[in-house]
Design an enzyme around this catalytic site. Structure first.
Site, PDB file in Angstrom:
ATOM      1  N   ARG A 101       0.882  -1.193   0.000  1.00 19.19           N
ATOM      2  CA  ARG A 101       0.000   0.000   0.000  1.00 19.19           C
ATOM      3  C   ARG A 101       0.902   1.220   0.000  1.00 19.19           C
ATOM      4  O   ARG A 101       1.692   1.422   0.930  1.00 19.19           O
ATOM      5  CB  ARG A 101      -0.911  -0.004   1.220  1.00 19.19           C
ATOM      6  CG  ARG A 101      -1.590   1.340   1.443  1.00 19.19           C
ATOM      7  CD  ARG A 101      -2.726   1.273   2.436  1.00 19.19           C
ATOM      8  NE  ARG A 101      -3.866   0.594   1.864  1.00 19.19           N
ATOM      9  CZ  ARG A 101      -5.097   0.634   2.386  1.00 19.19           C
ATOM     10  NH1 ARG A 101      -5.333   1.319   3.481  1.00 19.19           N
ATOM     11  NH2 ARG A 101      -6.093  -0.004   1.798  1.00 19.19           N
ATOM     12  N   HIS A 128      -7.161   1.030  -6.532  1.00 18.51           N
ATOM     13  CA  HIS A 128      -7.349   0.124  -5.379  1.00 18.51           C
ATOM     14  C   HIS A 128      -7.932  -1.191  -5.924  1.00 18.51           C
ATOM     15  O   HIS A 128      -9.080  -1.561  -5.639  1.00 18.51           O
ATOM     16  CB  HIS A 128      -8.301   0.783  -4.373  1.00 18.51           C
ATOM     17  CG  HIS A 128      -8.284   0.176  -3.004  1.00 18.51           C
ATOM     18  ND1 HIS A 128      -7.467  -0.886  -2.655  1.00 18.51           N
ATOM     19  CD2 HIS A 128      -8.996   0.479  -1.868  1.00 18.51           C
ATOM     20  CE1 HIS A 128      -7.675  -1.197  -1.388  1.00 18.51           C
ATOM     21  NE2 HIS A 128      -8.590  -0.391  -0.900  1.00 18.51           N
ATOM     22  N   GLN A 131      -9.641  -4.001  -3.723  1.00 19.93           N
ATOM     23  CA  GLN A 131     -10.979  -3.616  -3.271  1.00 19.93           C
ATOM     24  C   GLN A 131     -12.007  -3.909  -4.361  1.00 19.93           C
ATOM     25  O   GLN A 131     -13.119  -4.375  -4.089  1.00 19.93           O
ATOM     26  CB  GLN A 131     -10.999  -2.123  -2.926  1.00 19.93           C
ATOM     27  CG  GLN A 131     -12.340  -1.634  -2.444  1.00 19.93           C
ATOM     28  CD  GLN A 131     -12.689  -2.137  -1.057  1.00 19.93           C
ATOM     29  OE1 GLN A 131     -11.904  -1.999  -0.134  1.00 19.93           O
ATOM     30  NE2 GLN A 131     -13.857  -2.734  -0.899  1.00 19.93           N
ATOM     31  N   ASP A 224     -17.214   6.944  -1.923  1.00 15.43           N
ATOM     32  CA  ASP A 224     -16.030   6.773  -1.076  1.00 15.43           C
ATOM     33  C   ASP A 224     -15.733   8.142  -0.467  1.00 15.43           C
ATOM     34  O   ASP A 224     -16.288   9.160  -0.903  1.00 15.43           O
ATOM     35  CB  ASP A 224     -14.847   6.273  -1.941  1.00 15.43           C
ATOM     36  CG  ASP A 224     -13.602   6.003  -1.107  1.00 15.43           C
ATOM     37  OD1 ASP A 224     -13.734   5.755   0.108  1.00 15.43           O
ATOM     38  OD2 ASP A 224     -12.489   6.053  -1.675  1.00 15.43           O
ATOM     39  N   ARG A 292     -13.156  -8.802   0.982  1.00 17.50           N
ATOM     40  CA  ARG A 292     -11.718  -8.541   0.782  1.00 17.50           C
ATOM     41  C   ARG A 292     -10.923  -9.826   1.044  1.00 17.50           C
ATOM     42  O   ARG A 292      -9.989 -10.155   0.313  1.00 17.50           O
ATOM     43  CB  ARG A 292     -11.245  -7.436   1.741  1.00 17.50           C
ATOM     44  CG  ARG A 292     -11.824  -6.056   1.464  1.00 17.50           C
ATOM     45  CD  ARG A 292     -11.325  -5.483   0.153  1.00 17.50           C
ATOM     46  NE  ARG A 292      -9.884  -5.377   0.081  1.00 17.50           N
ATOM     47  CZ  ARG A 292      -9.162  -4.385   0.601  1.00 17.50           C
ATOM     48  NH1 ARG A 292      -9.761  -3.369   1.185  1.00 17.50           N
ATOM     49  NH2 ARG A 292      -7.842  -4.372   0.488  1.00 17.50           N
TER      50      ARG A 292
HETATM   51  N1   CP Z   1     -11.179  -0.357   2.218  1.00 17.91           N
HETATM   52  C1   CP Z   1      -9.937  -0.361   2.690  1.00 17.91           C
HETATM   53  O1   CP Z   1      -8.966  -0.562   1.967  1.00 17.91           O
HETATM   54  O2   CP Z   1      -9.839  -0.152   4.038  1.00 17.91           O
HETATM   55  P1   CP Z   1      -8.510   0.023   4.903  1.00 17.91           P
HETATM   56  O3   CP Z   1      -7.940   1.389   4.586  1.00 17.91           O
HETATM   57  O4   CP Z   1      -8.972  -0.087   6.324  1.00 17.91           O
HETATM   58  O5   CP Z   1      -7.539  -1.061   4.537  1.00 17.91           O
HETATM   59  N1  NVA Z   2      -9.918   6.528  -1.349  1.00 18.59           N
HETATM   60  C1  NVA Z   2      -9.586   6.124   0.003  1.00 18.59           C
HETATM   61  C2  NVA Z   2      -9.726   4.651   0.136  1.00 18.59           C
HETATM   62  C3  NVA Z   2      -9.447   4.113   1.522  1.00 18.59           C
HETATM   63  C4  NVA Z   2      -9.547   2.625   1.597  1.00 18.59           C
HETATM   64  C5  NVA Z   2      -8.184   6.574   0.351  1.00 18.59           C
HETATM   65  O1  NVA Z   2      -7.303   6.459  -0.502  1.00 18.59           O
HETATM   66  O2  NVA Z   2      -7.963   7.043   1.459  1.00 18.59           O
END
Ligand code: CP
Ligand code: NVA
Length: 309
Positions: A101, A128, A131, A224, A292
């Site tokens: 990440r 992402h 997801q 989101d 997930r």
């Molecule tokens: N949806 C998602 O990726 O959540 P987290 O940021 O908690 O991993």
């Molecule tokens: N768009 C959000 C997703 C979190 C899982 C971010 O990048 O913070």
């Protein structure tokens, strides 16, 4: 040749279907597959915070017979003293896959170029894709065949979620509409890539700057956060810009009567979505969060089968 999963269109339509089928199978019989028996380790690296991604990869790697190696970047040499390519050369001799990440998509590309083991994007500023595998699995469970369904993503179109929605849903043969303010539209390269895929799959990919136009007659409505990780300094400006894009009951009423609501979480109730929608009967967010686990177990299994020995 080793395959990586850095963006949603790294899987062809047929491959995406394979991974989703495998995810459904693995969900039905959760402890049957153990491709990481040994145990083999998988490195899961976090430059940004996480709850769902951390838990689902940790649990999933364990359930596949492996050992999760969770690394917080701040306590490692990556980023500060060491490049992604050098990190990859060290890790590949000890782990079966690298999950990361991070911020820039370019970092993931550098990591993937420097290694023989699969690299998985666990969220970047641009995409992402893990997801989206979970989201597609969830839609399939609630709505059946994905091809032909209409999905509306409302909010920050330039975010990782907005852009992944375009690519992943076009790959699945869906009609995907992103409704976003003009200043927060997906980048043209991603829209063009989604439209090229949709032309092959029978789906479509459109961007509009009006929430009603996006959700009209949709089967699935998604939003989101307006303030993705790394954008915290822009919060006030974003809240002012995105005000018309809140998913509330009035907006949901413009979708199909049996439309479902999705959100990858974490959510800011009262901003991108009202509490009565996200906590209401149309919301399928807890199935989405659980999926997930199953989607990522399937993805890792699929990638490990194709990795160089
Ligand atoms: N949806 C998602 O990726 O959540 P987290 O940021 O908690 O991993
Ligand atoms: N768009 C959000 C997703 C979190 C899982 C971010 O990048 O913070």
């Amino acid at each position: 040749m080793t395959r990586h999963f850095l963006r949603d269109d790294d899987l062809s339509p047929a491959e995406q279907r394979e991974v989703l089928e495998l995810a459904a199978t693995m969900k039905r019989d959760r402890f049957a597959a153990r491709p990481l028996e040994g145990p083999k380790s998988v490195a899961v690296i976090f430059d940004k915070s996480s709850t769902r991604t951390r838990v689902s990869f940790h649990v999933g790697i364990s359930e596949l017979g492996g050992s999760p190696l969770i690394i917080a970047t701040a306590s490692s040499q990556l980023g500060g003293k060491e490049t992604a390519a050098d990190t990859a050369r060290v890790l590949e001799r000890q782990v079966a896959a690298i999950v990361w990440r991070t911020y820039a998509q370019a970092g993931l590309e550098e990591m993937a170029k420097g290694t023989t083991v699969p690299v998985v994007n666990a969220l970047s500023d641009d995409f992402h894709p893990c997801q989206l595998l979970a989201d597609l699995l969830t839609m399939q469970e609630h709505k059946g065949e994905l091809a032909g369904l209409t999905v509306a993503f409302v909010g920050d179109g330039r975010s990782n979620m907005g852009q992944s929605y375009l690519l992943a849903c076009a790959t699945a043969g869906m009609h995907v509409r992103v409704g976003a303010p003009a200043a927060h539209a997906p980048v043209p390269e991603v829209v063009a890539a989604a439209q090229a895929i949709a032309a092959e799959t029978g789906g479509s990919a459109t961007v509009v700057h009006d929430a009603s136009a996006a959700v009209s007659d949709a089967d699935i409505v998604v939003t989101d956060t307006w303030v993705s990780m790394g954008k915290e300094d822009e919060k006030a400006e974003r809240v002012a810009t995105f005000g018309e894009f809140t998913v509330d009951q009035a907006l949901m009423a413009e979708a199909k009567h049996d439309a479902v609501f999705m959100h990858c979480l974490p959510a800011d109730r009262g901003f991108e979505v009202t509490a009565d929608v996200i906590d209401g009967p149309q919301s399928i967010i807890w199935d989405e969060a659980e999926n997930r686990l199953h989607a990522q177990k399937a993805l890792l299994t699929w990638l490990l089968e194709r990795a160089d020995a």
